[in-house]
Design an enzyme around this catalytic site. Sequence first.
Site, PDB file in Angstrom:
ATOM      1  N   HIS A   1       0.868  -1.184   0.000  1.00 55.44           N
ATOM      2  CA  HIS A   1       0.000   0.000   0.000  1.00 55.44           C
ATOM      3  C   HIS A   1       0.902   1.230   0.000  1.00 55.44           C
ATOM      4  O   HIS A   1       2.139   1.114  -0.062  1.00 55.44           O
ATOM      5  CB  HIS A   1      -0.939  -0.033   1.203  1.00 55.44           C
ATOM      6  CG  HIS A   1      -0.242  -0.260   2.521  1.00 55.44           C
ATOM      7  ND1 HIS A   1       0.685   0.615   3.035  1.00 55.44           N
ATOM      8  CD2 HIS A   1      -0.303  -1.292   3.409  1.00 55.44           C
ATOM      9  CE1 HIS A   1       1.131   0.167   4.184  1.00 55.44           C
ATOM     10  NE2 HIS A   1       0.569  -0.997   4.433  1.00 55.44           N
TER      11      HIS A   1
ATOM     12  N   HIS B   1       4.040   1.334   2.270  1.00 58.14           N
ATOM     13  CA  HIS B   1       5.218   0.639   1.721  1.00 58.14           C
ATOM     14  C   HIS B   1       5.873   1.487   0.622  1.00 58.14           C
ATOM     15  O   HIS B   1       7.095   1.578   0.539  1.00 58.14           O
ATOM     16  CB  HIS B   1       4.809  -0.702   1.110  1.00 58.14           C
ATOM     17  CG  HIS B   1       4.234  -1.686   2.066  1.00 58.14           C
ATOM     18  ND1 HIS B   1       2.925  -2.093   2.009  1.00 58.14           N
ATOM     19  CD2 HIS B   1       4.784  -2.372   3.101  1.00 58.14           C
ATOM     20  CE1 HIS B   1       2.689  -2.987   2.956  1.00 58.14           C
ATOM     21  NE2 HIS B   1       3.800  -3.172   3.638  1.00 58.14           N
TER      22      HIS B   1
ATOM     23  N   GLY C   1       9.312   1.426   8.495  1.00 57.55           N
ATOM     24  CA  GLY C   1       8.240   2.380   8.789  1.00 57.55           C
ATOM     25  C   GLY C   1       8.075   2.597  10.285  1.00 57.55           C
ATOM     26  O   GLY C   1       8.110   1.644  11.066  1.00 57.55           O
TER      27      GLY C   1
ATOM     28  N   ASP D   1       5.558   0.583  12.700  1.00 58.37           N
ATOM     29  CA  ASP D   1       5.933  -0.541  13.561  1.00 58.37           C
ATOM     30  C   ASP D   1       7.091  -0.095  14.451  1.00 58.37           C
ATOM     31  O   ASP D   1       8.244  -0.509  14.274  1.00 58.37           O
ATOM     32  CB  ASP D   1       6.306  -1.750  12.701  1.00 58.37           C
ATOM     33  CG  ASP D   1       5.110  -2.230  11.890  1.00 58.37           C
ATOM     34  OD1 ASP D   1       4.302  -2.992  12.436  1.00 58.37           O
ATOM     35  OD2 ASP D   1       4.963  -1.803  10.731  1.00 58.37           O
TER      36      ASP D   1
ATOM     37  N   LEU E   1      -2.259   3.251   7.394  1.00 61.58           N
ATOM     38  CA  LEU E   1      -2.351   2.216   6.359  1.00 61.58           C
ATOM     39  C   LEU E   1      -1.726   0.927   6.885  1.00 61.58           C
ATOM     40  O   LEU E   1      -0.708   0.950   7.570  1.00 61.58           O
ATOM     41  CB  LEU E   1      -1.614   2.652   5.091  1.00 61.58           C
ATOM     42  CG  LEU E   1      -2.129   3.896   4.377  1.00 61.58           C
ATOM     43  CD1 LEU E   1      -1.476   4.016   3.002  1.00 61.58           C
ATOM     44  CD2 LEU E   1      -3.634   3.867   4.217  1.00 61.58           C
TER      45      LEU E   1
ATOM     46  N   SER F   1      -1.570  -3.534   5.722  1.00 63.92           N
ATOM     47  CA  SER F   1      -2.022  -4.625   4.838  1.00 63.92           C
ATOM     48  C   SER F   1      -3.258  -5.303   5.414  1.00 63.92           C
ATOM     49  O   SER F   1      -4.048  -5.895   4.681  1.00 63.92           O
ATOM     50  CB  SER F   1      -0.907  -5.655   4.666  1.00 63.92           C
ATOM     51  OG  SER F   1       0.243  -5.045   4.125  1.00 63.92           O
TER      52      SER F   1
HETATM   53  P1  AMP Z   1       4.877  -5.183   6.516  1.00 60.81           P
HETATM   54  O1  AMP Z   1       4.686  -5.541   5.088  1.00 60.81           O
HETATM   55  O2  AMP Z   1       3.594  -4.920   7.250  1.00 60.81           O
HETATM   56  O3  AMP Z   1       5.803  -6.115   7.236  1.00 60.81           O
HETATM   57  O4  AMP Z   1       5.609  -3.769   6.521  1.00 60.81           O
HETATM   58  C1  AMP Z   1       6.801  -3.578   5.812  1.00 60.81           C
HETATM   59  C2  AMP Z   1       7.365  -2.225   6.145  1.00 60.81           C
HETATM   60  O5  AMP Z   1       6.409  -1.221   5.803  1.00 60.81           O
HETATM   61  C3  AMP Z   1       7.654  -2.055   7.646  1.00 60.81           C
HETATM   62  O6  AMP Z   1       8.868  -1.346   7.813  1.00 60.81           O
HETATM   63  C4  AMP Z   1       6.468  -1.266   8.119  1.00 60.81           C
HETATM   64  O7  AMP Z   1       6.732  -0.482   9.263  1.00 60.81           O
HETATM   65  C5  AMP Z   1       6.204  -0.374   6.916  1.00 60.81           C
HETATM   66  N1  AMP Z   1       4.842   0.143   6.944  1.00 60.81           N
HETATM   67  C6  AMP Z   1       3.695  -0.551   7.072  1.00 60.81           C
HETATM   68  N2  AMP Z   1       2.629   0.279   7.121  1.00 60.81           N
HETATM   69  C7  AMP Z   1       3.120   1.537   7.029  1.00 60.81           C
HETATM   70  C8  AMP Z   1       2.537   2.852   7.024  1.00 60.81           C
HETATM   71  N3  AMP Z   1       1.220   3.026   7.144  1.00 60.81           N
HETATM   72  N4  AMP Z   1       3.371   3.908   6.928  1.00 60.81           N
HETATM   73  C9  AMP Z   1       4.718   3.751   6.821  1.00 60.81           C
HETATM   74  N5  AMP Z   1       5.316   2.540   6.810  1.00 60.81           N
HETATM   75  C10 AMP Z   1       4.548   1.459   6.907  1.00 60.81           C
END
Ligand code: AMP
Length: 291
Positions: free
Chosen positions: A44, A47, A158, A161, A195, A197
């Site tokens: 999204h 990412h 991000g 987290d 945002l 997933s």
């Molecule tokens: P994930 O796919 O959920 O493991 O996230 C992958 C990376 O995207 C991680 O570093 C998350 O912190 C970052 N991320 C997820 N959602 C957001 C968001 N809304 N804003 C900024 N970074 C994000």
Amino acid sequence: MSAIDARPEGTRVVPTIAELRAVIADERRGGATIAFVPTMGALHDGHLALVARARELADVVVVSIFVNPLQFGPGEDLDRYPRTLDADVAALSGLEVEVVFAPTAAEMYPDGQSSTRVVAGEVGALYEGASRPGHFDGMLTVVQKLFHIVAPDVAVFGQKDAQQVFLVRRMVRDLDLPVEIEVVPTVREGDGLALSSRNRFLDEDERRTALVLSEALAAAADSAADGVDEALAEAVAAFGDHDGAELDYFVIVDPATFLPVATDASGPALALVAARVGATRLIDNRLIELG
Ligand code: AMP
């Protein structure tokens, strides 16, 4: 066709560690620097903000898409976690991503599960770690593996987290990993929802209810000048306005240690929230200024 898929836009989707290493070695021989964005896919705009930042930081951008079984506990949403590789690769087109590393679980864990793990320690057992035992060991283990495979100069994470960022930075320091960690602010919908997933699991009612996380954080920020107890009370009260949201934790931590602040603390602090909305568990956080 080669297993390394050359897309028209120049993004290569690489499924194996050996091929990824060959691609990286090639780039390194040409003198390129490498920025890395680890993700679990279902991409999204959050990412994509990380990818855009990575694009500014190095010559070559590598995005990994891997739903890491090691960081999911029994009964969690590993099986229903969205896997949308084609849409993800399409979402990255136009962002000048050279390489998407998309391994299978068998490629990453040929023996089923790795018996060697990175241990997240005390902070890894708090908040998300208390609700999801073993989550951060699994997360750090795969990030460590990915760092070894990609060998990036910089990796982009991000702020969404926040505990993950804290633990990754500490692992880098503790284990002397030669990588710089860059953090991008949380990307939100217009109404404040961070945002994620997992937002795609929310139905219309749940989507409205999910606003309780950002509203609780706003309530804490607005009352932070009155101290920790007041900020916590206002945040918890925000949950009273929403049926259907089950608060897991709301804590205010010292950004330097990630431990809860003392009740008389002042200055910048980080408010963290986790809640279940229907069957979906959501997290969020916000920097606040304690009075
Ligand atoms: P994930 O796919 O959920 O493991 O996230 C992958 C990376 O995207 C991680 O570093 C998350 O912190 C970052 N991320 C997820 N959602 C957001 C968001 N809304 N804003 C900024 N970074 C994000």
